[in-house]
Design a protein around this motif. Structure first.
Motif, PDB file in Angstrom:
ATOM      1  N   ALA A 166      37.131  54.252  24.789  1.00 30.74           N
ATOM      2  CA  ALA A 166      36.772  53.100  25.610  1.00 30.74           C
ATOM      3  C   ALA A 166      35.411  53.305  26.250  1.00 30.74           C
ATOM      4  O   ALA A 166      34.949  54.426  26.409  1.00 30.74           O
ATOM      5  N   ALA A 167      34.789  52.203  26.622  1.00 30.98           N
ATOM      6  CA  ALA A 167      33.524  52.290  27.337  1.00 30.98           C
ATOM      7  C   ALA A 167      33.784  52.934  28.691  1.00 30.98           C
ATOM      8  O   ALA A 167      34.710  52.557  29.402  1.00 30.98           O
ATOM      9  N   ARG A 168      32.964  53.914  29.044  1.00 30.46           N
ATOM     10  CA  ARG A 168      33.181  54.587  30.324  1.00 30.46           C
ATOM     11  C   ARG A 168      33.014  53.642  31.498  1.00 30.46           C
ATOM     12  O   ARG A 168      33.564  53.866  32.566  1.00 30.46           O
ATOM     13  N   LYS A 169      32.265  52.572  31.299  1.00 29.97           N
ATOM     14  CA  LYS A 169      32.098  51.586  32.365  1.00 29.97           C
ATOM     15  C   LYS A 169      33.449  50.989  32.740  1.00 29.97           C
ATOM     16  O   LYS A 169      33.721  50.731  33.921  1.00 29.97           O
ATOM     17  N   ASP A 170      34.310  50.762  31.768  1.00 32.54           N
ATOM     18  CA  ASP A 170      35.636  50.214  32.055  1.00 32.54           C
ATOM     19  C   ASP A 170      36.450  51.186  32.902  1.00 32.54           C
ATOM     20  O   ASP A 170      37.180  50.778  33.811  1.00 32.54           O
ATOM     21  N   ILE A 171      36.339  52.472  32.588  1.00 31.40           N
ATOM     22  CA  ILE A 171      37.080  53.483  33.328  1.00 31.40           C
ATOM     23  C   ILE A 171      36.554  53.583  34.761  1.00 31.40           C
ATOM     24  O   ILE A 171      37.315  53.752  35.712  1.00 31.40           O
ATOM     25  N   LEU A 172      35.242  53.462  34.910  1.00 33.21           N
ATOM     26  CA  LEU A 172      34.635  53.460  36.242  1.00 33.21           C
ATOM     27  C   LEU A 172      35.112  52.254  37.043  1.00 33.21           C
ATOM     28  O   LEU A 172      35.507  52.378  38.214  1.00 33.21           O
ATOM     29  N   ASP A 173      35.082  51.075  36.421  1.00 36.53           N
ATOM     30  CA  ASP A 173      35.499  49.853  37.110  1.00 36.53           C
ATOM     31  C   ASP A 173      36.971  49.918  37.524  1.00 36.53           C
ATOM     32  O   ASP A 173      37.355  49.375  38.567  1.00 36.53           O
ATOM     33  N   THR A 174      37.781  50.579  36.709  1.00 39.10           N
ATOM     34  CA  THR A 174      39.199  50.737  37.046  1.00 39.10           C
ATOM     35  C   THR A 174      39.361  51.508  38.348  1.00 39.10           C
ATOM     36  O   THR A 174      40.176  51.153  39.207  1.00 39.10           O
ATOM     37  N   LEU A 175      38.568  52.554  38.516  1.00 39.12           N
ATOM     38  CA  LEU A 175      38.656  53.359  39.735  1.00 39.12           C
ATOM     39  C   LEU A 175      38.160  52.578  40.948  1.00 39.12           C
ATOM     40  O   LEU A 175      38.784  52.599  42.019  1.00 39.12           O
ATOM     41  N   ILE A 176      37.046  51.875  40.800  1.00 42.44           N
ATOM     42  CA  ILE A 176      36.511  51.087  41.913  1.00 42.44           C
ATOM     43  C   ILE A 176      37.522  50.025  42.342  1.00 42.44           C
ATOM     44  O   ILE A 176      37.757  49.810  43.535  1.00 42.44           O
ATOM     45  N   SER A 177      38.150  49.370  41.372  1.00 41.96           N
ATOM     46  CA  SER A 177      39.148  48.345  41.679  1.00 41.96           C
ATOM     47  C   SER A 177      40.340  48.941  42.420  1.00 41.96           C
ATOM     48  O   SER A 177      40.870  48.330  43.357  1.00 41.96           O
ATOM     49  N   LEU A 178      40.763  50.132  42.013  1.00 40.74           N
ATOM     50  CA  LEU A 178      41.897  50.780  42.667  1.00 40.74           C
ATOM     51  C   LEU A 178      41.573  51.111  44.120  1.00 40.74           C
ATOM     52  O   LEU A 178      42.403  50.912  45.013  1.00 40.74           O
ATOM     53  N   ILE A 179      40.371  51.607  44.369  1.00 45.87           N
ATOM     54  CA  ILE A 179      39.968  51.949  45.738  1.00 45.87           C
ATOM     55  C   ILE A 179      39.944  50.690  46.607  1.00 45.87           C
ATOM     56  O   ILE A 179      40.432  50.687  47.743  1.00 45.87           O
ATOM     57  N   LYS A 180      39.392  49.600  46.075  1.00 45.33           N
ATOM     58  CA  LYS A 180      39.340  48.354  46.833  1.00 45.33           C
ATOM     59  C   LYS A 180      40.746  47.793  47.060  1.00 45.33           C
ATOM     60  O   LYS A 180      41.034  47.220  48.119  1.00 45.33           O
ATOM     61  N   GLU A 181      41.606  47.955  46.082  1.00 48.52           N
ATOM     62  CA  GLU A 181      42.992  47.509  46.215  1.00 48.52           C
ATOM     63  C   GLU A 181      43.682  48.266  47.345  1.00 48.52           C
ATOM     64  O   GLU A 181      44.422  47.680  48.148  1.00 48.52           O
ATOM     65  N   ALA A 182      43.426  49.567  47.416  1.00 46.23           N
ATOM     66  CA  ALA A 182      44.009  50.376  48.489  1.00 46.23           C
ATOM     67  C   ALA A 182      43.488  49.923  49.846  1.00 46.23           C
ATOM     68  O   ALA A 182      44.222  49.922  50.840  1.00 46.23           O
ATOM     69  N   ALA A 183      42.214  49.520  49.889  1.00 49.36           N
ATOM     70  CA  ALA A 183      41.631  49.035  51.143  1.00 49.36           C
ATOM     71  C   ALA A 183      42.291  47.733  51.578  1.00 49.36           C
ATOM     72  O   ALA A 183      42.533  47.512  52.768  1.00 49.36           O
ATOM     73  N   ARG A 184      42.609  46.865  50.617  1.00 44.96           N
ATOM     74  CA  ARG A 184      43.277  45.607  50.953  1.00 44.96           C
ATOM     75  C   ARG A 184      44.674  45.855  51.501  1.00 44.96           C
ATOM     76  O   ARG A 184      45.146  45.148  52.391  1.00 44.96           O
ATOM     77  N   ASP A 185      45.337  46.890  50.963  1.00 47.56           N
ATOM     78  CA  ASP A 185      46.709  47.178  51.380  1.00 47.56           C
ATOM     79  C   ASP A 185      46.777  47.910  52.714  1.00 47.56           C
ATOM     80  O   ASP A 185      47.813  47.921  53.369  1.00 47.56           O
ATOM     81  N   ALA A 186      45.683  48.566  53.096  1.00 50.51           N
ATOM     82  CA  ALA A 186      45.678  49.335  54.346  1.00 50.51           C
ATOM     83  C   ALA A 186      45.959  48.415  55.525  1.00 50.51           C
ATOM     84  O   ALA A 186      45.457  47.303  55.612  1.00 50.51           O
ATOM     85  N   GLY A 187      46.793  48.904  56.432  1.00 51.97           N
ATOM     86  CA  GLY A 187      47.131  48.106  57.602  1.00 51.97           C
ATOM     87  C   GLY A 187      48.306  47.177  57.382  1.00 51.97           C
ATOM     88  O   GLY A 187      48.746  46.490  58.296  1.00 51.97           O
ATOM     89  N   THR A 188      48.849  47.143  56.143  1.00 52.47           N
ATOM     90  CA  THR A 188      50.027  46.330  55.856  1.00 52.47           C
ATOM     91  C   THR A 188      51.231  47.239  55.721  1.00 52.47           C
ATOM     92  O   THR A 188      51.140  48.456  55.879  1.00 52.47           O
ATOM     93  N   SER A 189      52.379  46.668  55.388  1.00 51.88           N
ATOM     94  CA  SER A 189      53.581  47.479  55.191  1.00 51.88           C
ATOM     95  C   SER A 189      53.383  48.433  54.031  1.00 51.88           C
ATOM     96  O   SER A 189      53.954  49.518  53.990  1.00 51.88           O
ATOM     97  N   THR A 190      52.537  48.032  53.074  1.00 49.35           N
ATOM     98  CA  THR A 190      52.255  48.896  51.929  1.00 49.35           C
ATOM     99  C   THR A 190      51.528  50.149  52.369  1.00 49.35           C
ATOM    100  O   THR A 190      51.692  51.222  51.793  1.00 49.35           O
ATOM    101  N   SER A 191      50.715  50.026  53.419  1.00 49.29           N
ATOM    102  CA  SER A 191      49.943  51.165  53.906  1.00 49.29           C
ATOM    103  C   SER A 191      50.847  52.307  54.328  1.00 49.29           C
ATOM    104  O   SER A 191      50.596  53.472  54.019  1.00 49.29           O
ATOM    105  N   GLY A 192      51.911  51.974  55.056  1.00 48.39           N
ATOM    106  CA  GLY A 192      52.839  53.016  55.485  1.00 48.39           C
ATOM    107  C   GLY A 192      53.474  53.714  54.310  1.00 48.39           C
ATOM    108  O   GLY A 192      53.654  54.931  54.311  1.00 48.39           O
ATOM    109  N   LYS A 193      53.805  52.942  53.264  1.00 51.30           N
ATOM    110  CA  LYS A 193      54.388  53.526  52.065  1.00 51.30           C
ATOM    111  C   LYS A 193      53.396  54.449  51.380  1.00 51.30           C
ATOM    112  O   LYS A 193      53.760  55.490  50.846  1.00 51.30           O
TER     113      LYS A 193
END
Length: 210
Positions: A166-193
């Motif tokens: 796969a293009a390494r750019k896709d793998i990079l984008d996957t990680l960036i998306s995951l980090i941003k997803e975690a930021a969205r979940d922070a402070g919610t019930s998901t954050s405690g989990k």
């Protein structure tokens, strides 16, 4: 992103230039690249994972090597990233080996506390057997890597395995998306989990590795 999400991103773990040098980057072995690294390090006092991932003058491989460690990202995120890389790699082939698929499923169950360390190791060994019996393909390599118990090892092995085809750019984008997803979940019930998951994962890793 909302201001709250930006605030959550600002609380990502940070690493200073001096701390980064302790990772022993290969750039230190080349005078020109060592000078470039020093110049980059002088731009900010502390760096988080997204700061590093946005350094476009640095190769994607080097950026990934830098941040796929617990100094930058918590263990449970590294494990989930490994699973996503393996998912990505398996999606690129027809009829993926069931043992590879089961290995990723096992890792996610392990992260949720639904299976034991022994069951994870069994799934990992089966994925490894699949990779050797059919050939060390990218998808099988990624799946085996994702099933590893050490967070940084799982993330790197899965990312490198997925990036073979796969293009390494896709793998990079996957990680960036995951980090941003975690930021969205922070402070919610998901954050405690997530916080509980991080504690459990660290404990499980220690149990497996003695």
């Amino acid at each position: 992103m909302t201001q709250q999400e930006l605030d959550n991103l600002s609380r990502l773990p940070t690493v200073t230039y001096e701390q980064f040098l302790k990772f022993k980057p290969c750039w230190l072995n080349d005078r020109k690249r060592a000078a470039q690294l020093k110049e980059i390090g002088s731009r900010k006092r502390e760096w988080n994972a997204l700061d590093v991932l946005r350094l476009e003058e640095v190769t994607i491989a080097d950026r990934m090597w830098a941040v796929l460690r617990e100094e930058f990202l918590p263990a449970h995120l590294l494990h989930e990233y490994a699973c996503r890389c393996a998912d990505y790699a398996l999606s690129k082939i027809d009829n993926p080996d069931p043992r590879s698929v089961r290995a990723i499923e096992a890792k996610r169950k392990w992260l949720r506390g639904e299976i034991s360390n022994k069951e994870l190791i069994t799934a990992r060994n089966e994925a490894r057997a699949a990779s050797w019996s059919i050939g060390w393909g990218a998808a099988r390599a990624a799946a085996w890597g994702a099933a590893r118990d050490a967070a940084w090892g799982a993330a790197r092995d899965a990312a490198w395995g997925a990036a073979r085809d796969a293009a390494r750019k896709d793998i990079l984008d996957t990680l960036i998306s995951l980090i941003k997803e975690a930021a969205r979940d922070a402070g919610t019930s998901t954050s405690g989990k997530q916080k509980l998951s991080a504690v459990i994962v660290t404990k499980k890793e220690r149990e497996i590795n003695g």
